[in-house]
Design an enzyme around this catalytic site. Structure first.
Site, mmCIF file in Angstrom:
data_model
loop_
_atom_site.group_PDB
_atom_site.id
_atom_site.type_symbol
_atom_site.label_atom_id
_atom_site.label_comp_id
_atom_site.label_asym_id
_atom_site.label_seq_id
_atom_site.Cartn_x
_atom_site.Cartn_y
_atom_site.Cartn_z
ATOM 1 N NE ARG A 1 -14.811 5.645 2.324
ATOM 2 C CZ ARG A 1 -15.238 6.151 3.483
ATOM 3 N NH1 ARG A 1 -16.524 6.274 3.712
ATOM 4 N NH2 ARG A 1 -14.382 6.505 4.407
ATOM 5 C CG ASN B 1 -2.186 0.621 1.189
ATOM 6 O OD1 ASN B 1 -2.872 0.688 2.188
ATOM 7 N ND2 ASN B 1 -2.589 1.096 0.040
ATOM 8 C CG ASN C 1 -8.947 8.398 0.416
ATOM 9 O OD1 ASN C 1 -8.335 7.526 1.021
ATOM 10 N ND2 ASN C 1 -10.070 8.928 0.882
ATOM 11 C CG ASN D 1 -12.631 1.170 2.740
ATOM 12 O OD1 ASN D 1 -11.946 1.612 1.833
ATOM 13 N ND2 ASN D 1 -12.941 1.914 3.802
ATOM 14 C CB CYS E 1 -6.792 -2.135 2.964
ATOM 15 S SG CYS E 1 -7.857 -0.985 3.869
ATOM 16 N N GLY E 2 -4.642 -1.647 5.735
ATOM 17 C CA GLY E 2 -4.436 -1.930 7.155
ATOM 18 C C GLY E 2 -5.718 -1.944 7.969
ATOM 19 C CB THR E 3 -8.567 0.425 8.347
ATOM 20 O OG1 THR E 3 -8.699 0.728 6.947
ATOM 21 C CG2 THR E 3 -7.816 1.536 9.056
ATOM 22 C CB CYS F 1 -4.685 5.092 5.997
ATOM 23 S SG CYS F 1 -3.832 3.973 4.876
ATOM 24 N N GLY F 2 -4.558 2.290 8.097
ATOM 25 C CA GLY F 2 -3.687 1.469 8.936
ATOM 26 C C GLY F 2 -2.280 1.324 8.393
ATOM 27 C CG ASN F 3 -1.266 -1.277 5.182
ATOM 28 O OD1 ASN F 3 -0.829 -1.999 6.060
ATOM 29 N ND2 ASN F 3 -2.083 -1.715 4.236
#
Length: 262
Positions: A192, A6, A59, A173, A201-203, A68-70
Site C-alpha cells: 500500500r 526495498n 510512501n 498491505n 517489505c520489512g513489516t 516501515c521495517g526495511n
C-alpha cells in the site's frame, strides 16, 4: 539506500530547513524523472524527547506512512553515519518508538507491539472465497498462504485485497506466503502506498512470520526469503497470548549520495 531491495531516499533535516511537498516526494521517488525509490525518510530532531531522533516517512505516492521495517534499518544506519554515533539508539515514528542495534552492516530493529491479530477470516474475492489472516505490525498487513510464491497472483489480486472493504477504510498491505520448511518462509508483498510489488517489505515479513507462528506453529526465529533474494530474520517472544520483543534483522546498504534540485 536499500534494505533487501526495498529502496529509499534519505534526507538529513536536523536543521529543519526543508519542507517537502507531496509533489516533491512523488518526483524524488519517480524512477524516470527523479532519483527513484519506494519511499522517502527524513531525519529530524525528536520533538517529544521520547527518543534520540525522529523521522518523517513518505510512501512513493506522497502519502505519509506510519512505519516501515526495511526503512527502519536503513534509517538507523543513515543516522549512525550522519551523527557519527556507533552506539544503539532509538527513534520515534508514527507507530511508536523503534530501537536499533548494529551487527556490522546488518541491523536489528525492535518493532512496536503487533496489534489486531485476526486468523482464518473468509474474504470473498473475484476469484472466489480466500482464507486471509491479518495483523498490524506498525501498518496493516493481510497474509495468505500459496503453494508456490513464483505463481502467486500478486499483480492480479494484490490490488483487490489491498482495497477490499473488509480492510477498510485505509486498506492493507498484502503478503503472499509460501512455506519452505520449518521456521522458513518465502514472502512476496503488494505494498500500500507504493501500489505495487516491492522486492521486500520489512513489516510484511514480520507480519508473515508472526502469523506463521500461529498457523504453522513456527518458533522464533523465523527466516524469511524476500523477492529480492535476501534473507531476513524475525524473532519474537510470546507472552499472555500476544507477541513481545519483536525484532527484524537484515541488511541496510548505502547506494549513493548526491544532490537534486527540487
Amino acid at each position: 539506500m536499500n534494505g533487501a531491495g526495498n529502496d529509499f531516499v534519505l534526507i538529513d533535516n536536523r536543521a529543519q530547513k526543508i519542507e517537502l511537498t507531496r509533489d516533491q516526494v512523488v518526483r524524488l521517488c519517480d524512477r524516470h524523472r527523479g532519483v527513484g525509490a519506494d519511499g522517502v525518510m527524513v531525519l529530524i530532531p525528536c520533538a517529544s524527547r521520547k527518543a534520540d531522533w525522529a523521522w518523517e516517512f513518505y510512501n512513493s505516492d506522497g502519502s505519509t506512512g506510519e512505519m516501515c521495517g526495511n526503512g527502519s534499518r536503513c534509517f538507523a544506519r543513515f543516522v549512525q553515519r550522519k551523527t557519527g554515533n556507533p552506539k544503539d539508539f532509538t527513534f520515534e515514528t508514527e507507530a511508536g518508538i523503534i530501537g536499533a542495534k548494529f551487527h556490522g552492516e546488518r541491523v536489528t530493529v525492535n518493532l512496536t507491539a503487533p496489534q489486531e491479530l485476526r486468523l482464518g477470516e473468509q474474504v470473498k474475492l473475484s476469484t472466489g472465497v480466500q482464507t486471509i489472516h491479518s495483523v498490524n505490525t506498525g501498518v496493516p498487513h493481510a497474509v495468505l498462504y500459496v503453494p508456490d510464491a513464483d505463481k502467486a497472483m500478486v499483480a492480479q489480486i494484490g490490488p483487490e485485497i489491498r482495497r477490499h472493504a473488509h480492510f477498510g477504510p485505509k486498506g492493507t498491505n498484502v503478503n503472499f506466503v509460501q512455506v519452505l520448511g520449518p521456521n522458513h518462509i518465502r514472502v512476496r508483498t503488494f505494498e500500500r502506498g507504493v501500489e505495487g510489488e516491492t522486492l521486500a517489505c520489512g513489516t510484511g515479513v514480520t507480519a508473515s512470520a508472526l502469523v506463521s507462528s500461529r498457523v504453522h506453529k513456527f518458533a522464533s526465529p523465523v527466516k524469511v526469503q524476500v523477492q529480492g533474494g535476501d534473507l531476513l530474520e524475525v524473532s519474537f517472544e510470546e507472552q499472555n497470548g500476544g507477541f513481545e520483543e519483536v525484532r527484524l534483522t537484515g541488511p541496510a546498504e548505502f547506494v549513493f549520495e548526491g544532490k537534486i534540485q527540487l
